[in-house]
Design an enzyme around this catalytic site. Structure first.
Site, PDB file in Angstrom:
ATOM      1  N   ASP A  12      24.894  19.431  43.428  1.00  0.00           N
ATOM      2  CA  ASP A  12      25.071  20.843  43.788  1.00  0.00           C
ATOM      3  C   ASP A  12      26.444  21.324  43.333  1.00  0.00           C
ATOM      4  O   ASP A  12      27.469  20.710  43.663  1.00  0.00           O
ATOM      5  CB  ASP A  12      24.957  21.025  45.315  1.00  0.00           C
ATOM      6  CG  ASP A  12      23.507  21.080  45.793  1.00  0.00           C
ATOM      7  OD1 ASP A  12      22.584  21.088  44.945  1.00  0.00           O
ATOM      8  OD2 ASP A  12      23.302  21.122  47.020  1.00  0.00           O
ATOM      9  N   ASP A 232      27.958  29.824  55.706  1.00  0.00           N
ATOM     10  CA  ASP A 232      27.189  29.393  54.528  1.00  0.00           C
ATOM     11  C   ASP A 232      25.809  28.935  55.005  1.00  0.00           C
ATOM     12  O   ASP A 232      25.708  27.939  55.728  1.00  0.00           O
ATOM     13  CB  ASP A 232      27.953  28.243  53.846  1.00  0.00           C
ATOM     14  CG  ASP A 232      27.285  27.745  52.576  1.00  0.00           C
ATOM     15  OD1 ASP A 232      26.172  28.215  52.252  1.00  0.00           O
ATOM     16  OD2 ASP A 232      27.882  26.880  51.903  1.00  0.00           O
ATOM     17  N   THR A 234      23.396  27.826  53.119  1.00  0.00           N
ATOM     18  CA  THR A 234      22.747  26.893  52.200  1.00  0.00           C
ATOM     19  C   THR A 234      22.413  25.581  52.919  1.00  0.00           C
ATOM     20  O   THR A 234      23.277  24.989  53.559  1.00  0.00           O
ATOM     21  CB  THR A 234      23.674  26.564  50.999  1.00  0.00           C
ATOM     22  OG1 THR A 234      24.343  27.748  50.597  1.00  0.00           O
ATOM     23  CG2 THR A 234      22.882  25.993  49.839  1.00  0.00           C
ATOM     24  N   ASP A 238      16.755  23.229  55.309  1.00  0.00           N
ATOM     25  CA  ASP A 238      16.473  21.799  55.055  1.00  0.00           C
ATOM     26  C   ASP A 238      16.900  20.968  56.271  1.00  0.00           C
ATOM     27  O   ASP A 238      16.216  20.004  56.653  1.00  0.00           O
ATOM     28  CB  ASP A 238      17.246  21.309  53.821  1.00  0.00           C
ATOM     29  CG  ASP A 238      17.001  22.179  52.599  1.00  0.00           C
ATOM     30  OD1 ASP A 238      15.934  22.825  52.526  1.00  0.00           O
ATOM     31  OD2 ASP A 238      17.887  22.218  51.721  1.00  0.00           O
ATOM     32  N   GLY A 273      28.600  23.705  52.370  1.00  0.00           N
ATOM     33  CA  GLY A 273      28.084  22.547  51.648  1.00  0.00           C
ATOM     34  C   GLY A 273      26.645  22.263  52.010  1.00  0.00           C
ATOM     35  O   GLY A 273      26.003  23.025  52.746  1.00  0.00           O
TER      36      GLY A 273
HETATM   37  O1  RIB Z   1      18.203  24.384  50.120  1.00  0.00           O
HETATM   38  C1  RIB Z   1      19.428  24.105  49.473  1.00  0.00           C
HETATM   39  C2  RIB Z   1      19.183  23.239  48.279  1.00  0.00           C
HETATM   40  O2  RIB Z   1      18.403  23.950  47.322  1.00  0.00           O
HETATM   41  C3  RIB Z   1      20.444  22.844  47.543  1.00  0.00           C
HETATM   42  O3  RIB Z   1      20.980  21.648  48.004  1.00  0.00           O
HETATM   43  C4  RIB Z   1      20.014  22.832  46.080  1.00  0.00           C
HETATM   44  O4  RIB Z   1      20.150  21.602  45.466  1.00  0.00           O
HETATM   45  C5  RIB Z   1      18.584  23.353  46.055  1.00  0.00           C
HETATM   46  O5  RIB Z   1      17.659  22.355  45.933  1.00  0.00           O
END
Ligand code: RIB
Length: 293
Positions: A12, A232, A234, A238, A273
């Site tokens: 990333d 963040d 991101t 997940d 991150g």
């Molecule tokens: O959901 C975030 C992820 O999406 C990141 O880590 C990136 O690699 C993409 O796969």
């Protein structure tokens, strides 16, 4: 029990920008970092941080051996991560409010073989979990094989592709998606979420929490998010999915697992991150106190 995760592993590259770029715009990043990511790797790390035994099935190039080693360091079983061409990577652009735009190049994530899946799942037992997202190849074969072996299949429909979800729907026990993906799925399938196959559907709503459609009990529950200051977002989805799988794997009920996943995701959005900063159970307890049972 073991969580088998057919999942992407990416390098990333994070760029912090004054705004997300418009067409034709050139922007200067005021901060740049690199770390391990990929929706798959993020979920493996989250499930491992949530105290599950995790077997990652994936592929990296020689340039990604550092990421394989890092997964191992984070407690993930890496024996079924193969050597492919070049490691997948993601360009992650983040604006001051913590929102992101992501471009990925799949690389080795799309070079996984049926032999590799067979060899990994030959170690599985009925009752284990198969986790998947949409950043690798071999999804249908893996879901079908896992179902035949009696595994519970959890699918996160990200990045969203109508055909990929439709192909896996017959094998899914649980589907996790965000609000936008949920709308896309209703449009592409021409059906309400509730009338689709999986017994459990989880729709994450960001700062508004999460909805759980429980087909077996014919009920829909809403779970509030924990109010935090997001820097963040991101990898928060997940983290939610990885922790949800870990909770279920540890024998927590669905509602308890959702509450655990909600807490993990809340802490995650306060960090910059992806895989490298996913909180562990102690971080969550230190921040929010013991989980109410
Ligand atoms: O959901 C975030 C992820 O999406 C990141 O880590 C990136 O690699 C993409 O796969």
């Amino acid at each position: 029990m073991v969580v088998y995760n057919l999942g992407s592993i990416n390098s990333d590259y994070f760029y912090h920008l004054p705004n997300l770029p418009l067409a034709g715009e050139t922007l200067v990043a005021h901060e740049y970092r690199r770390g391990m990511g990929g929706k798959g790797a993020n979920m493996s790390v989250a499930a491992s941080r949530g105290a599950a035994r995790v077997m990652h099935i994936g592929s990296v190039g020689q340039d990604g051996l550092w990421a394989k080693n890092r997964l191992l360091e984070y407690g993930v079983d890496t024996r079924h991560i193969a050597s492919g061409s070049i490691t997948g990577h993601a360009i992650i652009m983040i604006d001051p409010s913590g929102e992101n735009s992501i471009v990925i190049h799949p690389g080795a994530n799309r070079e996984i073989t049926k032999d590799q899946i067979g060899s990994a799942l030959s170690e599985a037992s009925s009752g284990d979990i198969l986790l998947m997202q949409n950043e690798t190849n071999q999804q249908i074969y893996t879901a079908k094989t896992a179902k035949e072996l009696g595994l519970k299949v959890i699918y996160a429909a990200a990045p969203f592709e109508a055909k990929s979800v439709a192909d896996i729907l017959p094998y899914m026990d649980m589907l996790v998606l965000n609000e936008i993906e949920a709308k896309q799925l209703e449009t592409s399938s021409g059906q309400d979420l509730q009338s689709l196959g999986p017994n459990h559907i989880f729709v994450t709503l960001g700062s508004r929490g999460c909805k759980h459609f429980d087909k077996l009990q014919d009920k829909t529950l809403h779970f509030d998010a924990i109010p935090v200051k997001a820097v963040d977002t991101t990898g928060a989805g997940d983290t939610f999915t990885g922790y949800l799988a870990a909770g279920l794997d540890r024998g927590l009920g669905v509602e308890q697992s959702i509450m655990l996943a909600t807490r993990a995701a809340a802490l995650m959005v306060m960090r910059h991150g992806t895989s490298d900063v996913i909180p562990d159970l102690k971080d969550i307890e230190d921040k929010f106190g013991p989980q109410p049972i």
